[in-house]
Design an enzyme around this catalytic site. Structure first.
Site, PDB file in Angstrom:
ATOM      1  NE  ARG A   1      10.938  -0.792  -3.540  1.00 29.65           N
ATOM      2  CZ  ARG A   1      11.379   0.174  -2.726  1.00 29.65           C
ATOM      3  NH1 ARG A   1      11.840   1.309  -3.217  1.00 29.65           N
ATOM      4  NH2 ARG A   1      11.349   0.013  -1.423  1.00 29.65           N
TER       5      ARG A   1
ATOM      6  CG  ASP B   1      14.050   8.019  -1.690  1.00 27.71           C
ATOM      7  OD1 ASP B   1      14.754   7.072  -1.308  1.00 27.71           O
ATOM      8  OD2 ASP B   1      13.145   7.887  -2.538  1.00 27.71           O
TER       9      ASP B   1
ATOM     10  CG  ASP C   1       9.624  -5.884   4.854  1.00 29.39           C
ATOM     11  OD1 ASP C   1       8.576  -5.216   4.984  1.00 29.39           O
ATOM     12  OD2 ASP C   1      10.452  -6.018   5.780  1.00 29.39           O
TER      13      ASP C   1
ATOM     14  CE  LYS D   1       8.034  -0.851   0.449  1.00 30.86           C
ATOM     15  NZ  LYS D   1       7.601  -2.019   1.239  1.00 30.86           N
TER      16      LYS D   1
ATOM     17  NE  ARG E   1      -4.280  -1.742   1.704  1.00 37.27           N
ATOM     18  CZ  ARG E   1      -4.645  -2.832   2.379  1.00 37.27           C
ATOM     19  NH1 ARG E   1      -4.007  -3.180   3.471  1.00 37.27           N
ATOM     20  NH2 ARG E   1      -5.654  -3.570   1.949  1.00 37.27           N
ATOM     21  CG  ASN E   2       5.510   2.794   0.269  1.00 36.15           C
ATOM     22  OD1 ASN E   2       5.636   3.561  -0.677  1.00 36.15           O
ATOM     23  ND2 ASN E   2       6.260   2.854   1.348  1.00 36.15           N
ATOM     24  NE  ARG E   3      -1.767   6.537  -2.199  1.00 35.65           N
ATOM     25  CZ  ARG E   3      -2.854   6.144  -2.860  1.00 35.65           C
ATOM     26  NH1 ARG E   3      -2.825   6.021  -4.166  1.00 35.65           N
ATOM     27  NH2 ARG E   3      -3.972   5.865  -2.207  1.00 35.65           N
TER      28      ARG E   3
HETATM   29  P1  ITT Z   1       4.130  -2.053   2.521  1.00 32.19           P
HETATM   30  O1  ITT Z   1       4.417  -2.950   3.695  1.00 32.19           O
HETATM   31  O2  ITT Z   1       2.655  -1.858   2.268  1.00 32.19           O
HETATM   32  O3  ITT Z   1       4.861  -2.481   1.289  1.00 32.19           O
HETATM   33  P2  ITT Z   1       5.656  -0.094   4.042  1.00 32.19           P
HETATM   34  O4  ITT Z   1       5.895   1.378   3.865  1.00 32.19           O
HETATM   35  O5  ITT Z   1       5.136  -0.533   5.392  1.00 32.19           O
HETATM   36  O6  ITT Z   1       4.680  -0.560   2.868  1.00 32.19           O
HETATM   37  P3  ITT Z   1       8.114  -1.507   4.601  1.00 32.19           P
HETATM   38  O7  ITT Z   1       7.518  -2.274   5.725  1.00 32.19           O
HETATM   39  O8  ITT Z   1       9.024  -2.227   3.669  1.00 32.19           O
HETATM   40  O9  ITT Z   1       6.974  -0.861   3.697  1.00 32.19           O
HETATM   41  O10 ITT Z   1       8.808  -0.228   5.235  1.00 32.19           O
HETATM   42  C1  ITT Z   1       9.996   0.225   4.786  1.00 32.19           C
HETATM   43  C2  ITT Z   1      10.143   1.700   5.115  1.00 32.19           C
HETATM   44  O11 ITT Z   1      11.498   2.019   4.744  1.00 32.19           O
HETATM   45  C3  ITT Z   1       9.253   2.598   4.251  1.00 32.19           C
HETATM   46  O12 ITT Z   1       8.061   2.959   4.891  1.00 32.19           O
HETATM   47  C4  ITT Z   1      10.144   3.804   4.024  1.00 32.19           C
HETATM   48  O13 ITT Z   1      10.090   4.674   5.122  1.00 32.19           O
HETATM   49  C5  ITT Z   1      11.535   3.185   3.987  1.00 32.19           C
HETATM   50  N1  ITT Z   1      11.944   2.862   2.604  1.00 32.19           N
HETATM   51  C6  ITT Z   1      11.810   1.680   1.943  1.00 32.19           C
HETATM   52  N2  ITT Z   1      12.285   1.767   0.704  1.00 32.19           N
HETATM   53  C7  ITT Z   1      12.719   3.031   0.560  1.00 32.19           C
HETATM   54  C8  ITT Z   1      13.297   3.748  -0.497  1.00 32.19           C
HETATM   55  O14 ITT Z   1      13.502   3.200  -1.687  1.00 32.19           O
HETATM   56  N3  ITT Z   1      13.618   5.026  -0.293  1.00 32.19           N
HETATM   57  C9  ITT Z   1      13.401   5.603   0.910  1.00 32.19           C
HETATM   58  N4  ITT Z   1      12.850   5.014   1.963  1.00 32.19           N
HETATM   59  C10 ITT Z   1      12.502   3.730   1.788  1.00 32.19           C
END
Ligand code: ITT
Length: 199
Positions: free
Chosen positions: A179, A153, A69, A12, A8-10
């Site tokens: 990613r 970021d 994740d 990603k 649900r992370n827009r």
């Molecule tokens: P989903 O579980 O729904 O995928 P989430 O935001 O909870 O969404 P995560 O549990 O993987 O996802 O949390 C990882 C956190 O790390 C995310 O909320 C960001 O704050 C950070 N993060 C992950 N990838 C990132 C990126 O490419 N750039 C910056 N911050 C990132």
């Protein structure tokens, strides 16, 4: 069977869709299923949470599910926030709260080395489960810069660059990010499954 991007992370979602070149009319995300509760991320590894998210969403929808994740591991903080990156500053915190906490914890510390890690998981209803990891090394900036991307970021400077991830367009970030690298490997390893859902 269809494909669901189990996030649900827009932020990603945008990056994943761009690399995989998916047909958005057939590939849905967890945002299209508001009635399904959030998966509780209670594992202590990225891999554990990625597998849990993909398997639960595959079971709930009957689709192939692709989860992500991710976490930021900071050397001087013994790998924190790591698997707790999303809620580093507390439950329901904002990206800015997390950034401010990380900058506070690193105040006065010279070693700013850090690594972003992603574990992708592709799973289906009958229990086929595969994972891939991607990493990107860099350092934590003294102050945030840039408005692209999401999460940490604005304070992550990838090795070989003088700007933060948030100063790169999505396609540039995807070329070098944790990613982006995991997704490129996913195309190599899982191409025959994923290509059914391409534009
Ligand atoms: P989903 O579980 O729904 O995928 P989430 O935001 O909870 O969404 P995560 O549990 O993987 O996802 O949390 C990882 C956190 O790390 C995310 O909320 C960001 O704050 C950070 N993060 C992950 N990838 C990132 C990126 O490419 N750039 C910056 N911050 C990132």
């Amino acid at each position: 069977m269809n494909l669901l991007i189990a996030t649900r992370n827009r932020g990603k979602l945008k990056e994943i869709r761009e690399v995989l070149n998916l047909d958005s009319s057939i590939v849905k995300s967890s945002l299209d299923y508001p009635e399904i509760p959030d998966v509780i991320e209670d594992k202590d590894t990225l891999e554990g949470n990625a597998i849990k998210k993909a398997c639960e969403m595959a079971n709930a929808t009957g689709c192939w599910a692709l989860s992500d994740d991710s976490g930021l591991e900071v050397e001087a903080l013994n790998g924190e926030p790591g698997v707790y990156s999303a809620r580093y500053a507390g439950e329901n915190c904002s990206y800015l709260d997390n950034i401010n906490k990380l900058l506070y914890e690193l105040d006065g510390i010279e070693n700013r080395r850090a690594v972003f890690k992603t574990v992708l998981c592709l799973a289906n209803l009958v229990g086929e489960v595969r994972t891939i990891e991607g990493i990107c090394k860099g350092s934590i900036a003294l102050t945030p810069t840039g408005t692209e991307g999401f999460g940490y970021d604005p304070i992550f400077i990838p090795d070989g660059y003088k700007c933060s991830f948030a100063e790169l367009a999505t396609n540039e970030k995807n070329k070098i990010s944790h990613r982006g690298q995991a997704l490129s490997e996913a195309i190599r390893q899982w191409g025959s499954i994923l290509s059914q859902f391409n534009k």
